[in-house]
Scaffold this motif. Structure first.
Motif, mmCIF file in Angstrom:
data_model
loop_
_atom_site.group_PDB
_atom_site.id
_atom_site.type_symbol
_atom_site.label_atom_id
_atom_site.label_comp_id
_atom_site.label_asym_id
_atom_site.label_seq_id
_atom_site.Cartn_x
_atom_site.Cartn_y
_atom_site.Cartn_z
ATOM 1 N N ASN A 177 0.767 -1.166 -0.067
ATOM 2 C CA ASN A 177 0.090 -0.003 -0.043
ATOM 3 C C ASN A 177 0.972 1.431 0.068
ATOM 4 O O ASN A 177 0.208 2.214 -0.191
ATOM 5 N N ARG A 178 2.179 1.344 0.188
ATOM 6 C CA ARG A 178 3.089 2.393 0.146
ATOM 7 C C ARG A 178 4.017 2.104 -0.988
ATOM 8 O O ARG A 178 5.111 1.451 -0.460
ATOM 9 N N ALA A 179 4.165 2.493 -1.914
ATOM 10 C CA ALA A 179 5.239 2.353 -2.661
ATOM 11 C C ALA A 179 4.707 3.068 -4.131
ATOM 12 O O ALA A 179 3.926 3.902 -4.010
ATOM 13 N N SER A 180 5.642 3.116 -5.177
ATOM 14 C CA SER A 180 5.395 3.552 -6.443
ATOM 15 C C SER A 180 3.926 3.070 -7.025
ATOM 16 O O SER A 180 3.579 1.886 -6.613
ATOM 17 N N ASP A 181 3.367 3.799 -7.940
ATOM 18 C CA ASP A 181 2.253 3.235 -8.471
ATOM 19 C C ASP A 181 2.407 1.588 -8.988
ATOM 20 O O ASP A 181 1.700 0.740 -8.882
ATOM 21 N N ASP A 182 3.370 1.676 -9.911
ATOM 22 C CA ASP A 182 3.564 0.416 -10.368
ATOM 23 C C ASP A 182 4.090 -1.018 -9.477
ATOM 24 O O ASP A 182 3.278 -2.044 -9.668
ATOM 25 N N GLU A 183 4.679 -0.310 -8.275
ATOM 26 C CA GLU A 183 4.888 -1.250 -7.334
ATOM 27 C C GLU A 183 3.720 -1.727 -6.636
ATOM 28 O O GLU A 183 3.526 -2.875 -6.196
ATOM 29 N N VAL A 184 2.699 -0.864 -6.211
ATOM 30 C CA VAL A 184 1.402 -1.110 -5.789
ATOM 31 C C VAL A 184 0.683 -2.154 -6.612
ATOM 32 O O VAL A 184 0.106 -2.912 -6.133
ATOM 33 N N ARG A 185 0.612 -1.818 -7.989
ATOM 34 C CA ARG A 185 -0.270 -2.352 -8.767
ATOM 35 C C ARG A 185 0.367 -3.938 -9.036
ATOM 36 O O ARG A 185 -0.508 -4.841 -8.674
#
Length: 364
Positions: free
Chosen positions: A59-67
């Motif tokens: 839930n806390r990371a870059s958009d790509d890492e979250v997705r």
């Protein structure tokens, strides 16, 4: 139910869920995901379990890492379900109310839910989509898990949090979320357990709790929300506020000291004698507030945070009285380390109910 398989067991919600399962007498089998994922190990952990719970997420990371992270974890968990020789009959997923807000995190949680649901359907398991609001609870990670954790951390450190954006929050204590996910209580109870508050209202409550506890007093814990907030707050004060030094007055007549000041709610006081070498306790609580105070003699109070090897010990004496408040989720005991009989006072914030003791056996 004797065993539950779980992803995210080492996280905030995982710790709370394991506490709930231990009270039910249920073992938790860890299913590693991400870089630690191993299909054979995951399949074996899931196979034969009565319930499989998917908690792991990003839930806390870059958009790509979250997705990508949320989809990957769900895909790995789903693969373990499909490959299990004896799949669980119930699959529970820790979803989020943000799954419908259109954010990257929300869309990732929604996609993960679809992946897990499809696998549950494929193996004939009942799928429980547990949609959770903002969670708060003991040992949450500040500046990461929730605003409550951040406020508690800052107040415990003597800092003054500021409200940047005031809005209404829907809150749920992590132990209640754990009960829902583990099957300890029916999902229909969730609305009655959720609390609505504003960010400023939450901070105001926590500031009042911090002021009272700074004076070694128990704030008003007459309602469950206030009790849960107090238990959350004091998990951030354990290293600095424990033990609590009490003022002892002595003269030719004898001695006197106060044991506790409580601002509201039920309470029960007990007293015990313990012979040298004997210990009492070896249990933990999920919600109960408990204070030990030695009146006469000497003892060691030992505490261990559940599912860790961390043991903390305090030497206490009746002629130098110090109170120790037992943090929720920590096993604890008191042992007479002197040569005389030990006299100890025990205070709890609730009247003991043998049907719901909230006293779970666990050796320190």
């Amino acid at each position: 139910m004797t065993r539950v398989a779980m992803t995210g067991a080492r996280g905030f919600l995982g710790w709370h869920t394991r506490l709930a399962l231990r009270e039910q007498g249920v073992d938790a089998s860890t299913v590693a995901v991400g870089q630690e994922y191993d299909l054979d190990s995951a399949r074996q952990a899931v196979s034969g379990s009565a319930r499989a719970v998917h908690l792991a997420g990003v839930n806390r990371a870059s958009d790509d890492e979250v997705r990508d992270g949320n989809v990957l974890f769900a895909t790995q968990f789903a693969e373990a379900l499909r490959r299990a020789d004896e799949p669980p009959s119930i699959v529970s997923y820790a979803n989020s109310t943000q799954s419908i807000n259109g954010s990257v995190y929300g869309e990732a949680k929604l996609r993960a839910s679809e992946i897990v649901r499809s696998a549950a359907d494929a193996v004939g398991a009942t799928f429980e989509d547990v949609v959770l609001p903002n969670l708060f609870g003991e040992h949450g990670r500040p500046f990461y898990n929730a605003v409550t954790a951040t406020f508690c951390h800052m107040l415990a450190a003597g800092e003054r949090p500021a409200v940047v954006q005031d809005k209404e929050l829907k809150l749920l204590h992590a132990q209640n979320a754990a009960d829902l996910l583990s099957g300890g209580i029916p999902l229909t109870m969730q609305p009655s357990l959720e609390v609505r508050d504003t960010v400023s209202g939450l901070l105001s409550r926590l500031e009042g709790i911090a002021r009272a506890y700074a004076q070694d007093e128990i704030p008003d814990v007459s309602d469950t929300y206030q009790r849960d907030l107090f238990n959350t707050y004091r998990s951030y004060t354990f290293d600095t506020r424990t033990p609590i030094t009490l003022t002892r007055h002595a003269d030719a007549r004898g001695s006197f000291f106060e044991i506790i000041r409580s601002h509201g709610g039920a309470g029960q006081s007990s007293f015990s004698t313990t012979v040298p070498g004997v210990s009492r306790g070896d249990h933990y609580h999920r919600r109960k507030i408990e204070r030990f105070t030695v009146l006469s003699g000497q003892a060691t109070i030992s505490l261990r945070k559940m599912f860790t090897d961390r043991v903390v010990e305090f030497a206490v004496r009746g002629d130098e009285p110090r109170a120790v408040d037992m943090p929720t989720g920590w096993s604890h005991k008191i042992q007479n380390t002197g040569t005389d009989t030990l006299y100890t006072s025990f205070w709890a914030n609730e009247i003991f109910d043998p049907e719901k003791p909230d006293t779970i056996a666990e050796a320190v």
